[in-house]
Scaffold this active site. Structure first.
Site, mmCIF file in Angstrom:
data_model
loop_
_atom_site.group_PDB
_atom_site.id
_atom_site.type_symbol
_atom_site.label_atom_id
_atom_site.label_comp_id
_atom_site.label_asym_id
_atom_site.label_seq_id
_atom_site.Cartn_x
_atom_site.Cartn_y
_atom_site.Cartn_z
ATOM 1 N N GLU A 142 -9.666 8.300 0.189
ATOM 2 C CA GLU A 142 -8.678 8.132 1.314
ATOM 3 C C GLU A 142 -7.431 8.597 0.252
ATOM 4 O OE1 GLU A 142 -9.541 5.612 -1.071
ATOM 5 O OE2 GLU A 142 -7.310 5.041 -1.810
ATOM 6 N N SER A 186 5.612 5.769 -13.849
ATOM 7 C CA SER A 186 4.301 6.024 -13.427
ATOM 8 C C SER A 186 4.132 7.483 -12.879
ATOM 9 C CB SER A 186 3.903 5.268 -12.287
ATOM 10 O OG SER A 186 4.887 5.304 -11.162
ATOM 11 N N LYS A 207 -2.338 8.532 -11.713
ATOM 12 C CA LYS A 207 -3.466 8.489 -10.901
ATOM 13 C C LYS A 207 -4.708 9.142 -11.744
ATOM 14 C CE LYS A 207 -1.916 6.652 -6.709
ATOM 15 N NZ LYS A 207 -0.546 7.001 -6.486
HETATM 16 C C1 LIG Z 1 0.234 5.967 -6.208
HETATM 17 C C2 LIG Z 1 1.624 5.779 -6.840
HETATM 18 C C3 LIG Z 1 2.216 4.706 -7.214
HETATM 19 C C4 LIG Z 1 1.598 3.237 -6.843
HETATM 20 O O1 LIG Z 1 0.299 2.889 -6.985
HETATM 21 P P1 LIG Z 1 -0.105 1.804 -8.060
HETATM 22 O O2 LIG Z 1 -1.485 1.618 -7.610
HETATM 23 O O3 LIG Z 1 0.670 0.726 -7.614
HETATM 24 O O4 LIG Z 1 0.075 2.340 -9.214
HETATM 25 C C5 LIG Z 1 3.396 4.473 -8.258
HETATM 26 N N1 LIG Z 1 3.786 5.556 -8.772
HETATM 27 C C6 LIG Z 1 3.347 6.619 -8.501
HETATM 28 C C7 LIG Z 1 4.116 7.806 -9.137
HETATM 29 C C8 LIG Z 1 2.296 7.035 -7.738
HETATM 30 O O5 LIG Z 1 1.748 8.277 -7.457
#
Ligand SMILES: *Cc1c(COP(=O)(O)O)cnc(C)c1O
Length: 401
Positions: free
Chosen positions: A112, A379, A90
């Protein structure tokens, strides 16, 4: 395909700006400012400098030797977005948007947040850049995510509860948009995923594309060829489009976005917008979305708070219809199994969101020969989810296999 969106902000029939006139004025001010700076060396260099020194990029492309051996098929690699500052992808986006806000002379950042991850990343980058920061969060989410609220406050942000409706993410977005229009002169709205009216989906994609650009270079260095598959979880779709986009022109590279199948693919039990939704408009853009009988956003569910959104970034809808990317789903149970498997086999605790992508990797790898390569976008890290998993184990709702 890589030239989209068009001048009106459309990816084929998806995207656009479905917003009232007063919002259109502020969104277009932002759009013009972004077009003005995005290709300038000053902006690019400052973005790269902060990615490197604040967030610790480049993140490694890690070969899972234990897991690959165990699964007996394709080689499994992880793009380690969990090793970013704050533990997820993020921050790539919050750094980019805050730099734009600064360029526009804005003094206040608003955002948000649902589970709080985007709120924490926003609060941290706002602290770094000396900006005033207000985070809108549903009252229900504030209750559920006390620690993240405390984190944001520690970094100087103000957390404002959204009190209407279900008091979760959707209401937080509504409140944030209202606050933006009320003080558009001084305020910048920092949106957390590749969703919303144009230019947000394209802008967030551009900032997150650092993931795919790095991965492409790293796999060529490590293997001397491109991967066969890219896998990423899809909530709003920002980490997925960030990985996919730099590979869109590489025909041999297949892309799979993994949505949350939750407790099962029946109404209210999942958030698989691309797999089971239909085109519609939500939060100012047109995309696949999950609708109730009245045609409004349906209630959604996932074990991972970062994936439970009833729509999805418009570029994914376009890639789906064009047949360039495929979208599949993984259940809570499959994600939890992947969570335990990676922890045990590689000593890496993944976020529950990322565990959905990993679950698809665990399914796919054994079906492919050993000369094939899969890259899974990890992610985020799972430290934020450990208490929830522990509680569920104590309650007997889950048990590691
Ligand atoms: C917020 C988040 C997501 C989902 O958001 P995307 O916009 O679909 O990437 C996925 N993995 C993690 C670790 C997150 O914090």
């Amino acid at each position: 395909m890589t030239m989209l969106p068009n001048a009106d902000g459309f990816f084929g029939e998806y995207g656009g700006q479905f917003i009232p006139d007063e919002l259109l004025t502020v969104v277009n001010e932002l759009s013009n400012a972004y077009d003005e700076v995005k290709d300038t060396p000053e902006f690019i260099n400052e973005f790269k400098r902060l990615l490197k020194h604040f967030s610790g990029r480049p993140t490694p492309l890690y070969f899972c030797s234990n897991l690959t051996k165990k699964l007996g098929g394709a080689k499994l690699y992880l793009k380690r977005e969990d090793l970013n500052h704050l533990g997820a992808h993020k921050v790539n986006n919050t750094i980019g948007q805050i730099l734009l806000a600064k360029h526009m002379g804005k003094k206040k950042i608003i955002a948000e947040t649902g589970a709080g991850q985007h709120g924490v990343a926003t609060a941290a980058t706002a602290a770094l850049m000396g900006m005033e920061c207000t985070i809108f969060m549903g009252e229900t989410d504030i209750e559920r995510q006390k620690l993240n609220v405390f984190r944001m406050e520690m970094m100087g942000a103000k957390v404002v509860p959204a009190m209407s409706g279900q008091r979760t993410l959707k209401e937080a977005v509504d409140e944030a948009l209202g606050a933006w229009v009320a003080d558009a002169q001084n305020t910048f709205y920092l949106l957390g995923s590749a969703v919303g009216p144009h230019p947000y989906p394209a802008m967030v994609r551009d900032f997150q594309s650092v993931i795919g650009k790095e991965a492409r270079k790293q796999i060529l260095e490590l293997e001397g060829k491109l991967p066969d598959y890219l896998l990423a979880c899809v909530g709003g779709g920002s980490n997925a489009i960030g990985l996919f986009y730099p590979f869109v022109g590489d025909e041999g590279v297949r892309m799979q976005g993994v949505e949350p199948a939750g407790r099962g693919m029946t109404p209210g039990n999942h958030a698989a917008s691309l797999c089971l939704g239909e085109p519609g408009v939500l939060h100012g853009f047109r995309s696949y979305m999950l609708k109730d009988e009245k045609g409004e956003a349906a209630p959604v569910y996932s074990i991972s708070a970062g994936l439970d959104y009833p729509s999805v970034g418009p570029e994914h809808s376009y890639l789906k219809d064009a047949g360039r990317a495929e979208y599949v789903a993984a259940s809570d149970k499959e994600a939890v199994n992947a969570f335990f498997t990676l922890s045990r086999e590689e000593g890496i605790i993944p976020a529950l969101e990322s565990s959905h992508a990993l679950a698809q990797g665990l399914k796919l790898a054994p079906t492919l020969s050993s000369d094939k390569i899969i890259i899974v976008n990890l992610s985020g890290r799972g430290d934020k989810d450990v208490a929830q998993i522990q509680q569920m184990m104590q309650d007997g709702t889950i048990s590691p296999e």
